[in-house]
Scaffold this motif. Structure first.
Motif, PDB file in Angstrom:
ATOM      1  N   ALA A 143       0.827  -1.208   0.000  1.00 27.82           N
ATOM      2  CA  ALA A 143       0.000   0.000   0.000  1.00 27.82           C
ATOM      3  C   ALA A 143       0.862   1.259   0.000  1.00 27.82           C
ATOM      4  N   GLN A 144       1.946   1.242   0.761  1.00 23.28           N
ATOM      5  CA  GLN A 144       2.825   2.407   0.832  1.00 23.28           C
ATOM      6  C   GLN A 144       3.603   2.588  -0.464  1.00 23.28           C
ATOM      7  N   ILE A 145       4.102   1.478  -1.006  1.00 22.72           N
ATOM      8  CA  ILE A 145       4.878   1.536  -2.245  1.00 22.72           C
ATOM      9  C   ILE A 145       4.000   2.012  -3.400  1.00 22.72           C
ATOM     10  N   LEU A 146       2.731   1.614  -3.398  1.00 18.70           N
ATOM     11  CA  LEU A 146       1.806   2.062  -4.444  1.00 18.70           C
ATOM     12  C   LEU A 146       1.726   3.595  -4.458  1.00 18.70           C
ATOM     13  N   LYS A 147       1.610   4.194  -3.283  1.00 15.94           N
ATOM     14  CA  LYS A 147       1.557   5.663  -3.192  1.00 15.94           C
ATOM     15  C   LYS A 147       2.855   6.284  -3.704  1.00 15.94           C
ATOM     16  N   TYR A 148       3.961   5.707  -3.271  1.00 13.94           N
ATOM     17  CA  TYR A 148       5.269   6.229  -3.664  1.00 13.94           C
ATOM     18  C   TYR A 148       5.479   6.069  -5.167  1.00 13.94           C
ATOM     19  N   PHE A 149       5.045   4.915  -5.696  1.00 11.59           N
ATOM     20  CA  PHE A 149       5.156   4.601  -7.122  1.00 11.59           C
ATOM     21  C   PHE A 149       4.359   5.608  -7.952  1.00 11.59           C
ATOM     22  N   ILE A 150       3.141   5.896  -7.525  1.00 13.05           N
ATOM     23  CA  ILE A 150       2.283   6.842  -8.244  1.00 13.05           C
ATOM     24  C   ILE A 150       2.871   8.245  -8.212  1.00 13.05           C
ATOM     25  N   GLU A 151       3.485   8.619  -7.098  1.00 19.19           N
ATOM     26  CA  GLU A 151       4.128   9.932  -7.003  1.00 19.19           C
ATOM     27  C   GLU A 151       5.217  10.077  -8.060  1.00 19.19           C
ATOM     28  N   GLU A 152       6.030   9.033  -8.218  1.00 18.39           N
ATOM     29  CA  GLU A 152       7.104   9.081  -9.208  1.00 18.39           C
ATOM     30  C   GLU A 152       6.557   9.034 -10.631  1.00 18.39           C
ATOM     31  N   ILE A 153       5.432   8.321 -10.819  1.00 19.97           N
ATOM     32  CA  ILE A 153       4.786   8.286 -12.134  1.00 19.97           C
ATOM     33  C   ILE A 153       4.368   9.690 -12.552  1.00 19.97           C
ATOM     34  N   LYS A 154       3.764  10.410 -11.631  1.00 19.29           N
ATOM     35  CA  LYS A 154       3.302  11.768 -11.917  1.00 19.29           C
ATOM     36  C   LYS A 154       4.480  12.691 -12.222  1.00 19.29           C
ATOM     37  N   LYS A 155       5.557  12.550 -11.461  1.00 23.02           N
ATOM     38  CA  LYS A 155       6.739  13.387 -11.693  1.00 23.02           C
ATOM     39  C   LYS A 155       7.335  13.116 -13.075  1.00 23.02           C
ATOM     40  N   ALA A 156       7.254  11.851 -13.514  1.00 26.58           N
ATOM     41  CA  ALA A 156       7.783  11.470 -14.821  1.00 26.58           C
ATOM     42  C   ALA A 156       6.802  11.774 -15.954  1.00 26.58           C
ATOM     43  N   LYS A 157       5.638  12.327 -15.598  1.00 28.41           N
ATOM     44  CA  LYS A 157       4.599  12.675 -16.573  1.00 28.41           C
ATOM     45  C   LYS A 157       4.145  11.460 -17.375  1.00 28.41           C
ATOM     46  N   ILE A 158       3.957  10.366 -16.669  1.00 29.12           N
ATOM     47  CA  ILE A 158       3.452   9.133 -17.272  1.00 29.12           C
ATOM     48  C   ILE A 158       1.985   8.966 -16.882  1.00 29.12           C
ATOM     49  N   GLU A 159       1.148   8.678 -17.850  1.00 30.61           N
ATOM     50  CA  GLU A 159      -0.265   8.462 -17.566  1.00 30.61           C
ATOM     51  C   GLU A 159      -0.457   7.067 -16.965  1.00 30.61           C
ATOM     52  N   TYR A 160      -1.385   6.953 -16.025  1.00 25.89           N
ATOM     53  CA  TYR A 160      -1.598   5.656 -15.395  1.00 25.89           C
ATOM     54  C   TYR A 160      -3.075   5.425 -15.117  1.00 25.89           C
ATOM     55  N   THR A 161      -3.426   4.138 -15.061  1.00 24.32           N
ATOM     56  CA  THR A 161      -4.778   3.716 -14.699  1.00 24.32           C
ATOM     57  C   THR A 161      -4.658   2.581 -13.702  1.00 24.32           C
ATOM     58  N   LEU A 162      -5.287   2.726 -12.553  1.00 23.14           N
ATOM     59  CA  LEU A 162      -5.273   1.667 -11.546  1.00 23.14           C
ATOM     60  C   LEU A 162      -6.322   0.634 -11.931  1.00 23.14           C
ATOM     61  N   LEU A 163      -5.873  -0.543 -12.357  1.00 18.84           N
ATOM     62  CA  LEU A 163      -6.783  -1.562 -12.875  1.00 18.84           C
ATOM     63  C   LEU A 163      -7.395  -2.429 -11.773  1.00 18.84           C
ATOM     64  N   GLN A 164      -6.627  -2.711 -10.738  1.00 18.08           N
ATOM     65  CA  GLN A 164      -7.084  -3.669  -9.728  1.00 18.08           C
ATOM     66  C   GLN A 164      -6.356  -3.448  -8.421  1.00 18.08           C
ATOM     67  N   ARG A 165      -7.086  -3.641  -7.322  1.00 19.09           N
ATOM     68  CA  ARG A 165      -6.485  -3.622  -5.985  1.00 19.09           C
ATOM     69  C   ARG A 165      -7.067  -4.781  -5.190  1.00 19.09           C
ATOM     70  N   GLU A 166      -6.205  -5.612  -4.675  1.00 17.56           N
ATOM     71  CA  GLU A 166      -6.621  -6.745  -3.833  1.00 17.56           C
ATOM     72  C   GLU A 166      -6.366  -6.347  -2.384  1.00 17.56           C
ATOM     73  N   LEU A 167      -7.438  -6.128  -1.638  1.00 22.88           N
ATOM     74  CA  LEU A 167      -7.316  -5.627  -0.278  1.00 22.88           C
ATOM     75  C   LEU A 167      -6.690  -6.651   0.652  1.00 22.88           C
ATOM     76  N   GLY A 168      -5.958  -6.157   1.644  1.00 21.64           N
ATOM     77  CA  GLY A 168      -5.375  -7.024   2.668  1.00 21.64           C
ATOM     78  C   GLY A 168      -6.346  -7.226   3.810  1.00 21.64           C
ATOM     79  N   THR A 169      -5.925  -7.949   4.809  1.00 20.57           N
ATOM     80  CA  THR A 169      -6.802  -8.274   5.932  1.00 20.57           C
ATOM     81  C   THR A 169      -6.956  -7.103   6.898  1.00 20.57           C
ATOM     82  N   GLU A 170      -6.000  -6.185   6.912  1.00 28.40           N
ATOM     83  CA  GLU A 170      -6.062  -5.030   7.803  1.00 28.40           C
ATOM     84  C   GLU A 170      -6.324  -3.755   7.011  1.00 28.40           C
TER      85      GLU A 170
END
Length: 229
Positions: A22-49
């Motif tokens: 979950a944390q890496i996803l946020k960090y990953f998206i931040e870098e995607i935006k800085k690199a001006k790359i378009e993204y679409t979140l296709l799927q998220r599999e929730l954890g137990t907590e």
């Protein structure tokens, strides 16, 4: 522009690994935006907590994706004490980031479709059968086909057939993508623990702020004044 599909996975690890995803996803998206790359979140599999994810799948579109992903694809290591189990001795947690093979585009090309006019069957008797108004459309790459006899107009049936074939081929590719994601889920069982491409430290991923101190400069100024006296 190129398109790539990326999966971030906890490797079916414990809740700490799901938290890292979950944390890496946020960090990953931040870098995607800085690199001006378009993204679409296709799927998220929730954890137990709350606030945890077992996996996340993202589609990227942009230039120089290979260069950007070279710093991400592989095993990610997090070094830190568990925030879920305070007395747990383990401090090394691993997740994986993988590329999922891109599926074929769902936009149909005229050259990939074979149309065949056939005689209609059903209500209307002999009058209907005299004209080959029904249309069978076949997508040559997948073998998917539709048969349309909604109208007595061959031209109208051809338009309807094209639309229905588009929908069927799109559904087919969506199923392929789901299957590909499911296959990549097997990566959860074989995360490579060695040679991580990136390492994070701490119980969170907040940017470490550097506190500026003016004490040394003040002390230096006082010393200079004393020497002048």
């Amino acid at each position: 522009m190129k398109t790539k599909i990326i999966q971030i996975t906890s490797g079916r690890g414990p809740v700490e690994c799901c938290w890292v995803v979950a944390q890496i996803l946020k960090y990953f998206i931040e870098e995607i935006k800085k690199a001006k790359i378009e993204y679409t979140l296709l799927q998220r599999e929730l954890g137990t907590e709350n606030g945890t994810l077992q996996s996340a799948t993202i589609q990227l579109e942009g230039k120089a994706l290979e260069s950007f992903l070279s710093n991400w694809l592989g095993t990610i290591q997090w070094i830190g004490k568990s925030s879920f189990r305070k007395f747990h001795k383990r401090k090394n947690w691993f997740i994986g980031i993988y590329e999922i093979e891109e599926t074929e585009q769902t936009n149909l090309k005229e050259s990939d479709i074979k149309f065949q006019a056939i005689r209609s069957s059903g209500p209307g008797g002999q009058h209907v059968n005299k004209v080959s108004s029904a249309i069978r459309a076949t997508h040559t790459k997948t073998g998917i086909q539709v048969l349309v006899m909604d109208s007595r107009s061959q031209h109208q049936n051809r338009k309807i057939a094209l639309k229905r074939l588009q929908e069927k081929v799109a559904e087919y590719h969506n199923e392929q993508l789901k299957a590909s994601v499911q296959n990549k889920w097997e990566n959860h069982l074989s995360l490579e623990r060695g040679n991580p491409v990136r390492v994070f430290t701490g119980t969170d991923f907040k940017t470490q702020k550097k506190t500026k101190s003016y004490k040394p400069k003040r002390q230096e100024s006082k010393n200079n004044l004393r020497q002048q006296k």
